[in-house]
Design a protein around this motif. Structure first.
Motif, PDB file in Angstrom:
ATOM      1  N   UNK A 123      37.861  57.424   3.406  1.00 56.02           N
ATOM      2  CA  UNK A 123      38.707  57.233   3.917  1.00 56.02           C
ATOM      3  C   UNK A 123      38.629  56.776   5.786  1.00 56.02           C
ATOM      4  N   UNK A 124      39.134  56.753   5.931  1.00 55.59           N
ATOM      5  CA  UNK A 124      39.415  55.666   7.526  1.00 55.59           C
ATOM      6  C   UNK A 124      37.684  55.554   8.285  1.00 55.59           C
TER       7      UNK A 124
ATOM      8  N   UNK B  10      49.916  41.003  11.743  1.00 58.43           N
ATOM      9  CA  UNK B  10      49.942  42.226  12.801  1.00 58.43           C
ATOM     10  C   UNK B  10      49.926  43.574  12.640  1.00 58.43           C
ATOM     11  N   UNK B  11      48.880  43.952  13.096  1.00 63.37           N
ATOM     12  CA  UNK B  11      48.990  45.894  13.191  1.00 63.37           C
ATOM     13  C   UNK B  11      47.515  46.047  13.318  1.00 63.37           C
ATOM     14  N   UNK B  12      47.885  47.444  13.408  1.00 66.13           N
ATOM     15  CA  UNK B  12      46.031  47.879  13.060  1.00 66.13           C
ATOM     16  C   UNK B  12      44.845  47.373  11.877  1.00 66.13           C
ATOM     17  N   UNK B  13      43.916  46.289  12.011  1.00 63.15           N
ATOM     18  CA  UNK B  13      43.494  46.082  11.308  1.00 63.15           C
ATOM     19  C   UNK B  13      41.921  46.592  10.646  1.00 63.15           C
ATOM     20  N   UNK B  14      41.889  48.308  11.688  1.00 60.44           N
ATOM     21  CA  UNK B  14      40.492  49.231  11.478  1.00 60.44           C
ATOM     22  C   UNK B  14      41.526  49.368   9.850  1.00 60.44           C
ATOM     23  N   UNK B  15      42.079  50.273   9.975  1.00 70.63           N
ATOM     24  CA  UNK B  15      43.240  50.916   8.633  1.00 70.63           C
ATOM     25  C   UNK B  15      43.042  50.332   7.920  1.00 70.63           C
ATOM     26  N   UNK B  16      43.578  48.725   7.806  1.00 64.97           N
ATOM     27  CA  UNK B  16      43.768  47.726   7.063  1.00 64.97           C
ATOM     28  C   UNK B  16      42.197  47.535   5.928  1.00 64.97           C
ATOM     29  N   UNK B  17      41.497  47.208   7.120  1.00 64.72           N
ATOM     30  CA  UNK B  17      40.015  47.165   6.296  1.00 64.72           C
ATOM     31  C   UNK B  17      39.627  48.853   5.909  1.00 64.72           C
TER      32      UNK B  17
END
Length: 434
Positions: free
Chosen positions: A338-339, A359-366
């Motif tokens: 999960x995140x 550009x956006x939510x790097x945490x969600x992407x990673x």
């Protein structure tokens, strides 16, 4: 051996000075090879501190303002190797004219033309030049090469007359100017052209992102992804600027685990004040119920700890008062699908092939998008502990100054500074109300 590169999105001085001491100790011990400070500061005071504290600038986004690069005198030329495709801006600030500076634009107008302007120093922060007539102008087609770092040399003769050459070709000489009093030299890119200095090889170096972006962090990932060949063998660490405790003795073990377990996409440290980690710490019996209940954040994001200053305060106090600065998880490594918050994570340089993030939510992407797409889980490593000061929602009501002082004392004890006086910065902070 593959280099270890720590990336930090800087930087709030008040929160970051403790981290600086831990990282410098890790660098002195040879655990970390390079520290890349990405200047995403939001206040002039923090920007000035990062500029003073963290070495020479290596990279600047196309919208980044001028940065000091060096000096030029009749006895010493200004030299640099600048990777840029167009619009190299050089600002020369003569010591005997505090009101003005001279701006040399090399390869402007799609690398076709170069100009010199005399401007008020107030214009150093502005990119607008619409009403300014150059004092010199010349056609210079192809003056800058996009394929190699451009060799830039600015020199003064004995009378202070400046001359500029790029890649061995004379751009211009200006006998009407007299800079014999010596001058500071600042640089920037512009008009879509990022600027990188390949001659900057300091272990600690600055990367200046484009300012005023709501979610600026993609710029760092994009930079490394575009330079995959340079970084494919590296091990990357990324930490928040408000990490206020770092177990230096276990950091090398964490790095080695990252290096030898390539099937995980990112691996997190065991973080104090992190929703997922707190849930796992309590599940393992490392956090007593008396400290509070730390639930599984829905989907790995948010939750009561993330929102609550009171819960964060109690958790920090419990950790600070514990003799053993370690909150074990249920297992040595917890596989996670999960995140999770990316307060302190590691990835492999070869995975930059997947990390040209929009550009956006790097945490969600990673921690969600890329692991799902690639079929590779993330993990949390129990035996390396760091402490994260605060999340945004916790700021409402959290006594940050009290915690910073407590973690400062812990740092001095752990790094054997306990017999030294408290840092003068703490006195400055108290005097200024920061």
């Amino acid at each position: 051996m593959a280099p270890v590169i720590l990336v930090t999105f800087a930087g709030r001085q008040k929160r970051m000075e403790i981290l600086t001491e831990y990282v410098r100790r890790a660098m002195d011990l040879g655990i970390i090879d390079e520290w890349h400070l990405w200047d995403f500061t939001r206040s002039p005071e923090d920007h000035d501190w990062v500029t003073r504290e963290f070495g020479p600038v290596r990279y600047m986004g196309s919208k980044a303002p001028y940065q000091l690069k060096g000096t030029v005198t009749p006895f010493s030329s200004f030299r640099t190797d600048a990777a840029i495709s167009n619009d190299l801006h050089i600002a020369v600030l003569p010591n005997d004219d505090p009101a003005h500076y001279f701006e040399i634009v090399v390869g402007g107008w799609n690398n076709k033309h170069s100009v010199v302007r005399k401007l008020p120093r107030s214009d150093l922060e502005s990119f607008e030049r619409a009403d300014t007539t150059p004092i010199w102008s010349r056609s210079t087609p192809g003056a800058l090469s996009p394929g190699v770092p451009n060799e830039v040399v600015l020199n003064l003769d004995a009378e202070g007359v400046p001359a500029l050459s790029v890649n061995g070709v004379a751009i211009g000489r200006w006998p009407e100017l007299d800079w014999r009093s010596e001058a500071s030299v600042m640089v920037r890119g512009g008009w879509g052209a990022d600027l990188e200095f390949s001659d900057v090889t300091a272990r600690t170096r600055r990367y200046v992102g484009n300012p005023n972006e709501t979610l600026p962090y993609w710029q760092a990932y994009d930079y490394y992804a575009k330079r995959l060949r340079d970084f494919s063998n590296a091990v990357f660490l990324k930490c928040d600027d408000d990490i206020v405790y770092l177990d230096v003795e276990k950091l090398d073990d964490f790095i080695e685990f990252r290096r030898t377990n390539p099937h995980y996409f990112v691996i997190s440290a065991n973080v104090v004040n992190n929703g997922v980690c707190a849930y796992l710490q309590q599940a393992a019996g490392s956090i007593p119920d008396a400290v509070g209940h730390f639930e599984h954040p829905p989907g790995g994001f948010g939750g009561s700890l993330w929102q609550s200053a009171e819960r964060a305060d109690r958790l920090h106090d419990f950790f600070l008062q514990a003799d053993d600065k370690h909150l074990p998880l249920p297992t040595a490594v917890v596989e996670w699908r999960e995140r999770q918050s990316i307060n302190f994570i590691a990835w492999l340089g070869k995975d930059l092939v997947h990390m040209a993030l929009p550009k956006g939510d790097d945490e969600h992407a990673l921690t969600v998008d890329l692991p799902t797409f690639l079929g590779r889980p993330t993990a949390i490593y129990s035996d390396f502990t760091v402490s994260h000061l605060s999340f945004g929602p916790q700021e409402r009501g959290l006594d940050v100054d009290r915690l910073i002082h407590a973690y400062d004392a812990l740092m001095r004890d752990r790094l054997h500074h306990k017999d030294e006086p408290a840092y003068p910065r703490l006195e400055r902070m108290a005097a200024s109300g920061r």
